[in-house]
Enzyme design. Structure first.
Site, PDB file in Angstrom:
ATOM      1  CB  THR A  35     -38.329  46.808 -36.091  1.00 47.39           C
ATOM      2  OG1 THR A  35     -38.595  47.169 -34.725  1.00 47.39           O
ATOM      3  CG2 THR A  35     -39.613  46.893 -36.920  1.00 47.39           C
ATOM      4  CB  ILE A  59     -49.210  46.895 -38.601  1.00 44.44           C
ATOM      5  CG1 ILE A  59     -48.199  48.049 -38.627  1.00 44.44           C
ATOM      6  CG2 ILE A  59     -49.187  46.159 -37.266  1.00 44.44           C
ATOM      7  CD1 ILE A  59     -48.610  49.230 -37.748  1.00 44.44           C
ATOM      8  CB  ALA A  81     -47.103  47.749 -34.153  1.00 41.59           C
ATOM      9  CB  THR A 133     -46.988  59.335 -27.044  1.00 40.42           C
ATOM     10  OG1 THR A 133     -46.070  60.117 -26.297  1.00 40.42           O
ATOM     11  CG2 THR A 133     -47.128  59.961 -28.425  1.00 40.42           C
ATOM     12  CG  ASP A 134     -46.580  62.454 -22.563  1.00 42.11           C
ATOM     13  OD1 ASP A 134     -45.837  62.042 -23.471  1.00 42.11           O
ATOM     14  OD2 ASP A 134     -46.193  62.624 -21.382  1.00 42.11           O
ATOM     15  CD  GLU A 135     -42.414  62.278 -26.943  1.00 42.41           C
ATOM     16  OE1 GLU A 135     -42.041  62.741 -28.031  1.00 42.41           O
ATOM     17  OE2 GLU A 135     -41.701  61.594 -26.207  1.00 42.41           O
ATOM     18  CE1 TYR A 159     -43.357  57.644 -31.176  1.00 47.18           C
ATOM     19  CE2 TYR A 159     -43.201  59.447 -29.598  1.00 47.18           C
ATOM     20  CZ  TYR A 159     -43.649  58.186 -29.939  1.00 47.18           C
ATOM     21  OH  TYR A 159     -44.403  57.469 -29.041  1.00 47.18           O
ATOM     22  CE  LYS A 163     -48.007  56.622 -31.036  1.00 52.48           C
ATOM     23  NZ  LYS A 163     -48.303  55.154 -31.162  1.00 52.48           N
TER      24      LYS A 163
HETATM   25  P1  NAD Z   1     -40.940  49.734 -28.784  1.00 50.80           P
HETATM   26  O1  NAD Z   1     -40.153  50.496 -29.793  1.00 50.80           O
HETATM   27  O2  NAD Z   1     -40.252  49.127 -27.624  1.00 50.80           O
HETATM   28  O3  NAD Z   1     -41.735  48.544 -29.512  1.00 50.80           O
HETATM   29  C1  NAD Z   1     -42.392  48.717 -30.734  1.00 50.80           C
HETATM   30  C2  NAD Z   1     -42.679  47.334 -31.302  1.00 50.80           C
HETATM   31  O4  NAD Z   1     -43.392  47.492 -32.547  1.00 50.80           O
HETATM   32  C3  NAD Z   1     -41.421  46.506 -31.614  1.00 50.80           C
HETATM   33  O5  NAD Z   1     -41.565  45.204 -31.113  1.00 50.80           O
HETATM   34  C4  NAD Z   1     -41.355  46.501 -33.142  1.00 50.80           C
HETATM   35  O6  NAD Z   1     -40.774  45.324 -33.661  1.00 50.80           O
HETATM   36  C5  NAD Z   1     -42.833  46.617 -33.505  1.00 50.80           C
HETATM   37  N1  NAD Z   1     -43.046  47.201 -34.839  1.00 50.80           N
HETATM   38  C6  NAD Z   1     -42.468  48.332 -35.346  1.00 50.80           C
HETATM   39  N2  NAD Z   1     -42.892  48.518 -36.606  1.00 50.80           N
HETATM   40  C7  NAD Z   1     -43.773  47.523 -36.896  1.00 50.80           C
HETATM   41  C8  NAD Z   1     -44.555  47.196 -38.028  1.00 50.80           C
HETATM   42  N3  NAD Z   1     -44.513  47.936 -39.149  1.00 50.80           N
HETATM   43  N4  NAD Z   1     -45.355  46.102 -37.972  1.00 50.80           N
HETATM   44  C9  NAD Z   1     -45.402  45.338 -36.847  1.00 50.80           C
HETATM   45  N5  NAD Z   1     -44.666  45.586 -35.749  1.00 50.80           N
HETATM   46  C10 NAD Z   1     -43.866  46.673 -35.772  1.00 50.80           C
HETATM   47  O7  NAD Z   1     -42.103  50.716 -28.324  1.00 50.80           O
HETATM   48  P2  NAD Z   1     -42.803  50.850 -26.906  1.00 50.80           P
HETATM   49  O8  NAD Z   1     -41.994  51.747 -26.061  1.00 50.80           O
HETATM   50  O9  NAD Z   1     -43.153  49.505 -26.416  1.00 50.80           O
HETATM   51  O10 NAD Z   1     -44.122  51.640 -27.320  1.00 50.80           O
HETATM   52  C11 NAD Z   1     -45.289  50.940 -27.704  1.00 50.80           C
HETATM   53  C12 NAD Z   1     -46.375  51.942 -28.087  1.00 50.80           C
HETATM   54  O11 NAD Z   1     -46.653  52.787 -26.982  1.00 50.80           O
HETATM   55  C13 NAD Z   1     -45.978  52.862 -29.233  1.00 50.80           C
HETATM   56  O12 NAD Z   1     -47.112  53.069 -30.037  1.00 50.80           O
HETATM   57  C14 NAD Z   1     -45.567  54.151 -28.554  1.00 50.80           C
HETATM   58  O13 NAD Z   1     -45.799  55.262 -29.384  1.00 50.80           O
HETATM   59  C15 NAD Z   1     -46.500  54.154 -27.361  1.00 50.80           C
HETATM   60  N6  NAD Z   1     -45.988  54.855 -26.165  1.00 50.80           N
HETATM   61  C16 NAD Z   1     -44.747  54.578 -25.656  1.00 50.80           C
HETATM   62  C17 NAD Z   1     -44.317  55.214 -24.481  1.00 50.80           C
HETATM   63  C18 NAD Z   1     -42.961  54.932 -23.873  1.00 50.80           C
HETATM   64  O14 NAD Z   1     -42.566  55.618 -22.934  1.00 50.80           O
HETATM   65  N7  NAD Z   1     -42.210  53.928 -24.343  1.00 50.80           N
HETATM   66  C19 NAD Z   1     -45.148  56.134 -23.862  1.00 50.80           C
HETATM   67  C20 NAD Z   1     -46.413  56.407 -24.415  1.00 50.80           C
HETATM   68  C21 NAD Z   1     -46.820  55.752 -25.554  1.00 50.80           C
HETATM   69  O1  DAU Z   2     -43.632  60.835 -23.364  1.00 51.61           O
HETATM   70  C1  DAU Z   2     -43.840  59.559 -23.920  1.00 51.61           C
HETATM   71  C2  DAU Z   2     -42.701  59.220 -24.842  1.00 51.61           C
HETATM   72  O2  DAU Z   2     -41.583  58.939 -24.019  1.00 51.61           O
HETATM   73  C3  DAU Z   2     -43.002  58.045 -25.765  1.00 51.61           C
HETATM   74  O3  DAU Z   2     -44.042  58.387 -26.630  1.00 51.61           O
HETATM   75  C4  DAU Z   2     -41.753  57.673 -26.579  1.00 51.61           C
HETATM   76  O4  DAU Z   2     -42.011  56.523 -27.367  1.00 51.61           O
HETATM   77  C5  DAU Z   2     -40.613  57.391 -25.620  1.00 51.61           C
HETATM   78  O5  DAU Z   2     -39.431  57.120 -26.345  1.00 51.61           O
HETATM   79  C6  DAU Z   2     -40.387  58.582 -24.693  1.00 51.61           C
HETATM   80  O6  DAU Z   2     -39.883  59.715 -25.409  1.00 51.61           O
HETATM   81  P1  DAU Z   2     -38.725  60.653 -24.802  1.00 51.61           P
HETATM   82  O7  DAU Z   2     -38.055  61.353 -25.917  1.00 51.61           O
HETATM   83  O8  DAU Z   2     -39.224  61.458 -23.667  1.00 51.61           O
HETATM   84  O9  DAU Z   2     -37.771  59.485 -24.180  1.00 51.61           O
HETATM   85  P2  DAU Z   2     -36.196  59.287 -24.166  1.00 51.61           P
HETATM   86  O10 DAU Z   2     -35.922  58.147 -23.234  1.00 51.61           O
HETATM   87  O11 DAU Z   2     -35.613  59.208 -25.527  1.00 51.61           O
HETATM   88  O12 DAU Z   2     -35.682  60.615 -23.486  1.00 51.61           O
HETATM   89  C7  DAU Z   2     -36.122  61.000 -22.197  1.00 51.61           C
HETATM   90  C8  DAU Z   2     -35.476  62.328 -21.868  1.00 51.61           C
HETATM   91  O13 DAU Z   2     -34.065  62.120 -21.700  1.00 51.61           O
HETATM   92  C9  DAU Z   2     -35.609  63.364 -22.964  1.00 51.61           C
HETATM   93  O14 DAU Z   2     -35.771  64.637 -22.377  1.00 51.61           O
HETATM   94  C10 DAU Z   2     -34.283  63.288 -23.710  1.00 51.61           C
HETATM   95  C11 DAU Z   2     -33.304  62.914 -22.621  1.00 51.61           C
HETATM   96  N1  DAU Z   2     -32.149  62.086 -23.060  1.00 51.61           N
HETATM   97  C12 DAU Z   2     -32.392  60.969 -23.789  1.00 51.61           C
HETATM   98  C13 DAU Z   2     -31.334  60.160 -24.216  1.00 51.61           C
HETATM   99  C14 DAU Z   2     -31.615  58.929 -25.056  1.00 51.61           C
HETATM  100  C15 DAU Z   2     -30.864  62.428 -22.687  1.00 51.61           C
HETATM  101  O15 DAU Z   2     -30.647  63.430 -21.980  1.00 51.61           O
HETATM  102  N2  DAU Z   2     -29.809  61.638 -23.106  1.00 51.61           N
HETATM  103  C16 DAU Z   2     -30.005  60.524 -23.876  1.00 51.61           C
HETATM  104  O16 DAU Z   2     -29.001  59.853 -24.254  1.00 51.61           O
END
Ligand code: NAD
Ligand code: DAU
Length: 356
Positions: A35, A59, A81, A133-135, A159, A163
């Site tokens: 994606t 998936i 994913a 995620t913790d969310e 979101y 999850k």
């Molecule tokens: P990301 O958005 O960077 O990557 C997601 C990946 O999944 C991408 O490569 C996308 O192409 C792939 N994808 C999306 N839809 C798909 C589908 N239908 N089939 C196959 N592939 C698909 O996400 P991330 O930040 O790497 O997060 C990975 C996992 O960890 C997620 O499940 C997210 O909820 C969880 N998570 C993320 C964070 C964070 O801070 N980023 C924290 C806690 C948990």
């Molecule tokens: O807590 C885990 C989660 O953290 C993961 O499950 C999610 O996949 C990941 O995207 C992340 O979610 P958040 O919403 O916390 O992350 P984000 O980086 O989007 O935002 C972090 C904080 O910053 C949030 O309080 C919103 C704020 N923010 C975000 C953006 C993009 C801003 O103030 N300005 C911005 O432009």
């Protein structure tokens, strides 16, 4: 021995794959639909390794997932994913339910069929590891205790609701069918290869371009930050030593207000890239995210006491490494700044008014 990693071209999945390929002898099969958030370049050196295969697949495509399981006969699947960005889920929730809930359901069914057909001891050794995620636990006040594994689910965004739905399915597949599942709920990750729609990489790239740094609301929302390499290490430890049916919280022990994060980034950028500075002048308070969770905090005592994991990176050094990585990797940055990315910035930020 073979591992399947879904979401392998994303931020965290690619880190897990890079670590596995660099540090183990197993065959790693990356599954990703590519994606907007997926980028094969994020796999780095793993791409060319004989210990790695890439399957461009969705998936939600059950026959394709079945074929991948049959071909590779994995000992485990690490399922990352997902649609992962809260702001995008507010603009378009359907894709989140489709990938995060229906996609996880599809994988659980495929894994269950495969697992039931395995001979012992491969059957009892198989693992379905779900990365969450913790969310899902909702929002804390400044004085609430941190989330524990037993904290009730209270997801607030499309979101986190999607999850939470996937987490419940994973739990039920263990409870009802006995599938050996593992689950982790992690706080905010940061580090290299982070897609620049999320706070930290967005702020770094905007600052380098001399563009406004859009802080939502009053900037006092708190997140707990974990360096992505530490998360990948936690996932690998849980895979090897976690108890089936259990969930483990993963956190960074680094709670920061958003404005503190942006401030620190500006200081680091002033030092490492003075030509685009001073950067603090770019900080702009804008209209808040609807339903914006105030604070997340993670209690990871279970992971620490049962499996001996702790984060190795501290937030300030990790942030500095991250900024340096973005400065050193303009090709990767260029590769993710597609027309789709520019459209997203327009959709998410153009309507936000600047606070006085
Ligand atoms: P990301 O958005 O960077 O990557 C997601 C990946 O999944 C991408 O490569 C996308 O192409 C792939 N994808 C999306 N839809 C798909 C589908 N239908 N089939 C196959 N592939 C698909 O996400 P991330 O930040 O790497 O997060 C990975 C996992 O960890 C997620 O499940 C997210 O909820 C969880 N998570 C993320 C964070 C964070 O801070 N980023 C924290 C806690 C948990
Ligand atoms: O807590 C885990 C989660 O953290 C993961 O499950 C999610 O996949 C990941 O995207 C992340 O979610 P958040 O919403 O916390 O992350 P984000 O980086 O989007 O935002 C972090 C904080 O910053 C949030 O309080 C919103 C704020 N923010 C975000 C953006 C993009 C801003 O103030 N300005 C911005 O432009």
């Amino acid at each position: 021995m073979t591992l399947i990693v879904t979401g392998a071209a994303g931020f965290i999945g690619s880190c897990v794959v890079r670590q596995l390929v660099a540090e183990t002898d197993e065959l790693v099969v990356s599954v990703d639909a590519l994606t907007y958030a997926g980028n094969p370049l994020s796999l780095g050196d793993a791409q060319a390794s004989p210990k790695h295969r890439f399957e461009h697949a969705d998936i939600r495509d059950q026959p394709r997932m079945q074929a991948i399981f049959e071909q590779y006969q994995p000992r485990a699947i690490l399922h990352l994913a997902a649609e992962s960005h809260v702001d995008r889920s507010i603009h378009g929730p359907a894709e989140f339910v489709s990938t995060n809930v229906v996609g996880t359901l599809t994988l659980l069914q495929v894994a269950l069929d495969y697992w039931r057909g395995l001979p012992e001891p491969r059957r009892s050794q198989f693992r379905f590891q779900h990365i969450s995620t913790d969310e899902v636990f909702g929002s804390l006040s400044a004085t609430d205790p941190a989330f524990e594994e037993t904290t009730a689910y209270q997801p607030n965004s499309p979101y986190s609701a999607s999850k939470a739905g996937s987490d419940h399915l994973v739990r039920a597949w263990h409870h009802t069918y006995g599938l050996p599942t593992l689950m982790t709920n992690c706080s905010n990750n940061y580090g290299p290869y982070h897609f620049p729609e999320k706070l930290i990489p967005l702020m770094i790239l905007n600052a380098l371009d001399g563009k406004p740094l859009p802080v939502y609301g009053d900037g006092q929302n708190v997140r707990d930050w974990l360096y992505v390499e530490d998360h990948a290490r936690a996932l690998r430890l849980v895979l090897e030593k976690g108890r089936p049916g259990e969930t483990y919280n993963v956190g960074g022990a680094a709670e920061r207000k958003n404005i503190e994060v942006v401030d620190t980034l500006c200081n680091i950028l002033d030092e490492l890239h003075p030509q685009s500075g001073p950067h603090h002048r770019l900080i702009t308070y804008v209209t808040d995210r609807p339903g914006h969770d105030r604070r997340y905090a993670i209690n990871f005592t279970k992971l620490e006491s049962e499996l001996g994991w702790r984060p190795q990176e501290n937030f300030e050094t990790g942030l500095r490494k991250t900024v340096q990585w973005y400065l050193d990797n303009p090709e990767w940055v260029q590769s993710v700044r597609s027309g789709e990315y520019r459209n997203w910035l327009e959709m998410n930020y153009a309507g936000r008014t600047q606070a006085a």
